[in-house]
Design an enzyme around this catalytic site. Structure first.
Site, PDB file in Angstrom:
ATOM      1  N   PRO A   1       0.844  -1.195   0.000  1.00 46.30           N
ATOM      2  CG  PRO A   1      -0.637  -1.539   1.745  1.00 46.30           C
ATOM      3  CD  PRO A   1       0.684  -2.009   1.213  1.00 46.30           C
ATOM      4  CE  LYS A   2       2.931   7.346  -3.422  1.00 46.75           C
ATOM      5  NZ  LYS A   2       2.727   8.347  -2.361  1.00 46.75           N
ATOM      6  CD1 TRP A   3       2.495   2.391   3.804  1.00 49.76           C
ATOM      7  CD2 TRP A   3       0.608   2.686   4.965  1.00 49.76           C
ATOM      8  NE1 TRP A   3       2.064   1.151   4.211  1.00 49.76           N
ATOM      9  CE2 TRP A   3       0.910   1.300   4.933  1.00 49.76           C
ATOM     10  CE3 TRP A   3      -0.537   3.111   5.644  1.00 49.76           C
ATOM     11  CZ2 TRP A   3       0.105   0.349   5.547  1.00 49.76           C
ATOM     12  CZ3 TRP A   3      -1.337   2.157   6.261  1.00 49.76           C
ATOM     13  CH2 TRP A   3      -1.009   0.797   6.211  1.00 49.76           C
TER      14      TRP A   3
END
Length: 353
Positions: free
Chosen positions: A34-36
């Site tokens: 996931p791209k935080w």
């Protein structure tokens, strides 16, 4: 040389793609995460003290005492971690879950020590690790990501809140599901990392896939470029349910030639006083504005432009948007918040499982 706070490392970056690539599209394969959406941070622990460096190597240590305490307690040997600092909050939707809270995170950057201490209790931060750059007296920068990830997973067995490790998958189909679902928890997209790649400070080796949408917005005014010549940025607005035109962000990144062209192009729309002088206004200041000039030239709100954006933060664009094209066919009054795509709510705790 082993990375340290005295010789800070520039985080590895990512280049943008339009869609999630297949795992076998890169030699050695890809690992998806996931791209935080928080503050990128490199953590330096020398065995006694902790320093938190930002993407630009600015030290953030003083703003997050609760994280310093956690790193000191949980790390048992010199360690350098790459990851993201975030604040979680109850969802504004009806799910009763949680999501990332960018506004609460940005409030944590405050000059007063008393305020920092207060917010560290009221809106505590968390850290999600996604790479391990050094452990003990060994630098891992030259190791392939597959080995660094395995070492990180072993290290993270000793983690407890507010420290955690990002989830991953080698399944591109699942990563595509994450791209859609996790946005509802405030995440920014998906990152694909080559498993065979070493850590390349400051280089765009990773791949990022973010949400891209379009919207038609009203041009409210423009800021003069910092050089003093041409348009630096355009201020944009949308009409709310009551018919009020509200500022939603800005568009910038124009070439030198285009900045000058825009001054001429927008001249007929400049609001002028009875003496013929251009009317100016000021946008609201924030802790990030400092002494920055926040004045702008007001325009008649009749010109519509289409922009590309990734996501919203409340009633504003989360990031600066990109100009797509003018929309002379659109009436400014038709540019409302209703056109915006709102992602379905998703509980952040499920992303962190």
């Amino acid at each position: 040389m082993e990375p340290s706070a005295t010789s800070p490392i520039s985080p590895m970056l990512a280049k943008a793609l339009d869609s999630v690539p297949d795992a076998d599209s890169v030699a050695g394969g890809l690992l998806y995460e996931p791209k935080w959406d928080g503050f990128r941070a490199v953590i330096y622990f020398d065995g006694e003290t902790v320093e938190i460096g930002s993407r630009g190597s600015k030290m953030l240590t003083r703003y997050f005492p609760e994280l310093v305490e956690a790193f000191t307690a949980q790390l048992t040997q010199p360690t350098v971690l790459d990851g993201e600092i975030m604040v979680r909050a109850s969802s504004r939707g009806s799910t009763g879950g949680e999501r990332l809270d960018w506004e609460a995170l940005s409030q944590r950057i405050h000059p007063a020590a008393s305020r920092v201490a207060k917010l560290s209790v009221e809106t505590p931060a968390m850290f999600v690790a996604f790479d391990l750059l050094a452990l003990g007296d060994e630098s891992l920068l030259e190791r392939p990501f597959s080995e660094r990830r395995a070492a990180l997973e072993a290290l993270a067995q000793g983690f407890a809140a507010p420290l955690t490790i990002t989830r991953t998958t080698t399944d591109a189909a699942l990563a595509r599901e994450w791209l859609v679902e996790f946005e509802g928890a405030g995440l920014d997209g998906v990152v694909a990392k080559p498993l065979a790649a070493s850590y390349a400070p400051g280089k765009r080796v990773m791949l990022k896939i973010k949400h891209h949408r379009t919207a038609d917005v009203v041009v409210l005014g423009y800021r003069v470029h910092k050089s003093g010549n041409g348009v630096g940025s355009l201020l944009l607005g949308l009409y709310d349910e009551s018919g009020e035109l509200r500022g939603v962000g800005g568009a910038s990144a124009f070439s030198d030639a285009r900045r000058l062209e825009l001054v001429e192009e927008l001249a007929p729309l400049v609001v002028r006083d009875e003496d013929g002088a251009a009317v100016t206004g000021e946008t609201d200041r924030s802790r990030f504005s400092g002494s920055k000039d926040v004045s702008f030239v007001k325009l008649e709100p009749t010109r519509v432009m289409e922009v590309r954006y990734d996501q919203m933060e409340g009633s504003r664009f989360r990031h600066t948007v990109q100009f797509a094209r003018w929309r002379p066919d659109r009436d400014a009054r038709s540019c409302t918040f209703e056109q915006l795509e709102i992602p379905a709510a998703y509980d952040l705790s499920k992303v962190l499982e």
